[in-house]
Write an enzyme that holds these catalytic residues in place. Structure first.
Site, mmCIF file in Angstrom:
data_model
loop_
_atom_site.group_PDB
_atom_site.id
_atom_site.type_symbol
_atom_site.label_atom_id
_atom_site.label_comp_id
_atom_site.label_asym_id
_atom_site.label_seq_id
_atom_site.Cartn_x
_atom_site.Cartn_y
_atom_site.Cartn_z
ATOM 1 N N ARG A 126 14.785 -24.248 -21.863
ATOM 2 C CA ARG A 126 13.614 -23.673 -22.546
ATOM 3 C C ARG A 126 13.030 -22.513 -21.739
ATOM 4 N NH1 ARG A 126 9.849 -28.572 -23.181
ATOM 5 N NH2 ARG A 126 8.537 -27.243 -24.462
ATOM 6 N N ARG A 163 7.777 -16.580 -31.183
ATOM 7 C CA ARG A 163 8.650 -16.941 -30.061
ATOM 8 C C ARG A 163 9.661 -15.835 -29.766
ATOM 9 N NH1 ARG A 163 7.088 -22.247 -29.123
ATOM 10 N NH2 ARG A 163 8.671 -23.448 -28.049
ATOM 11 N N ARG A 167 8.874 -36.513 -23.755
ATOM 12 C CA ARG A 167 9.617 -35.907 -24.862
ATOM 13 C C ARG A 167 11.020 -35.549 -24.405
ATOM 14 N NH1 ARG A 167 5.366 -31.470 -26.747
ATOM 15 N NH2 ARG A 167 7.203 -30.173 -26.514
ATOM 16 N N LYS A 177 -0.842 -24.390 -22.672
ATOM 17 C CA LYS A 177 -1.294 -23.678 -23.882
ATOM 18 C C LYS A 177 -1.974 -24.637 -24.875
ATOM 19 C CE LYS A 177 2.610 -21.787 -25.225
ATOM 20 N NZ LYS A 177 3.503 -22.387 -24.192
ATOM 21 N N ARG A 194 4.535 -34.848 -18.084
ATOM 22 C CA ARG A 194 3.843 -34.822 -19.371
ATOM 23 C C ARG A 194 4.296 -35.983 -20.267
ATOM 24 N NH1 ARG A 194 3.600 -29.364 -22.946
ATOM 25 N NH2 ARG A 194 5.730 -29.796 -23.590
HETATM 26 P P1 AMP Z 1 6.702 -26.363 -28.282
HETATM 27 O O1 AMP Z 1 5.948 -27.632 -28.553
HETATM 28 O O2 AMP Z 1 5.923 -25.131 -28.671
HETATM 29 O O3 AMP Z 1 7.223 -26.283 -26.875
HETATM 30 O O4 AMP Z 1 7.980 -26.366 -29.247
HETATM 31 C C1 AMP Z 1 8.932 -27.406 -29.189
HETATM 32 C C2 AMP Z 1 10.211 -26.969 -29.885
HETATM 33 O O5 AMP Z 1 9.930 -26.663 -31.267
HETATM 34 C C3 AMP Z 1 10.838 -25.700 -29.340
HETATM 35 O O6 AMP Z 1 11.650 -25.946 -28.199
HETATM 36 C C4 AMP Z 1 11.658 -25.248 -30.546
HETATM 37 O O7 AMP Z 1 12.796 -26.069 -30.720
HETATM 38 C C5 AMP Z 1 10.707 -25.562 -31.703
HETATM 39 N N1 AMP Z 1 9.781 -24.441 -31.986
HETATM 40 C C6 AMP Z 1 8.417 -24.434 -31.866
HETATM 41 N N2 AMP Z 1 7.918 -23.254 -32.253
HETATM 42 C C7 AMP Z 1 8.959 -22.497 -32.622
HETATM 43 C C8 AMP Z 1 9.085 -21.157 -33.096
HETATM 44 N N3 AMP Z 1 8.028 -20.357 -33.246
HETATM 45 N N4 AMP Z 1 10.351 -20.706 -33.395
HETATM 46 C C9 AMP Z 1 11.431 -21.480 -33.235
HETATM 47 N N5 AMP Z 1 11.380 -22.740 -32.771
HETATM 48 C C10 AMP Z 1 10.164 -23.259 -32.468
#
Ligand code: AMP
Length: 214
Positions: free
Chosen positions: A169, A87, A158, A13, A126
């Site tokens: 996740r 989310r 990460r 994404k 990654r």
């Molecule tokens: P991502 O980089 O989008 O995979 O997000 C990494 C982490 O950030 C997720 O596993 C959540 O802990 C937090 N996170 C990102 N976006 C959201 C969201 N819209 N709502 C809640 N937590 C979020």
């Protein structure tokens, strides 16, 4: 053209959002990056969310919304691609309200999907730059392994890309985020894209779909 990118972690994404940003001049807004920024800057919010993010749990809706509202407010009319928000269904409703309050509209939701085993493989390969947060992966590796092409800082795996966290996740995605697919389908906003292809093929399809809106 305001977009949401929907799809499990590891479907590209962020890379697709960057492509759209360069090709169509939209702003890429990743809530994950905004939250990681808070953690890196050790803000009050950052200290609070760090353990949740490291274990793959979702951060509270209200906190993410506050950060997103600030970011959208700074765009001054520029269109955007949202990556990582909403989310869950509640965030989907909060987004509708937020956009309507700001006199903005959502034009399209692109849903990207790939098989789980491919996702796990991609995420464990990654790496992210510790400073500028650029992402490198199987499709787009850094020129020198472990070093960011842009700023020369180290790139690392990460914590939330470690295999047991990735499984959590993906579980959360299936139970909490996936229902947004139907939510947006009912609104006639969804367009599904097969993420299990080369980036060039995906970019080609995304470009074709979005050219109608540009
Ligand atoms: P991502 O980089 O989008 O995979 O997000 C990494 C982490 O950030 C997720 O596993 C959540 O802990 C937090 N996170 C990102 N976006 C959201 C969201 N819209 N709502 C809640 N937590 C979020």
């Amino acid at each position: 053209m305001n977009l949401v990118l929907l799809g499990p972690p590891g479907t590209g994404k962020g890379t697709i959002a960057k492509f759209i940003e360069v090709r169509f001049g939209t702003d890429h807004i990743s809530t994950g990056d905004l939250l990681r920024q808070e953690v890196a800057e050790k803000t009050q919010a950052g200290k609070h969310i760090e353990p949740m993010m490291n274990s793959g749990q979702l951060v509270e809706d209200g906190l993410v919304l506050r950060i997103l509202r600030k970011k959208l407010g700074s765009l001054k009319g520029k269109s955007f691609v949202l990556d990582g928000f909403p989310r869950n269904i509640n965030q989907g409703k909060l987004l509708e309200k937020l956009l309507s309050d700001m006199c903005l509209e959502l034009d399209l939701v692109l849903e990207i999907d790939s098989p789980q085993d491919i996702i796990v493989k991609r995420l464990s390969a990654r790496r992210q730059c510790v400073k500028c947060m650029r992402i490198y992966g199987l499709d787009v590796p850094s020129t020198v392994p472990g070093i960011c092409d842009d700023c020369g800082s180290p790139t690392v795996l990460r914590k939330d890309d470690e295999p047991q966290v990735v499984r959590e996740r993906l579980r959360l995605y299936g139970s909490i985020t996936k229902p947004l697919s139907e939510f947006y389908q009912k609104k006639g906003l969804i367009r599904r894209i097969d993420g299990n292809r080369s980036l060039q093929e995906i970019f080609g399809e995304v470009e074709k779909v979005l050219s109608v809106y540009a």
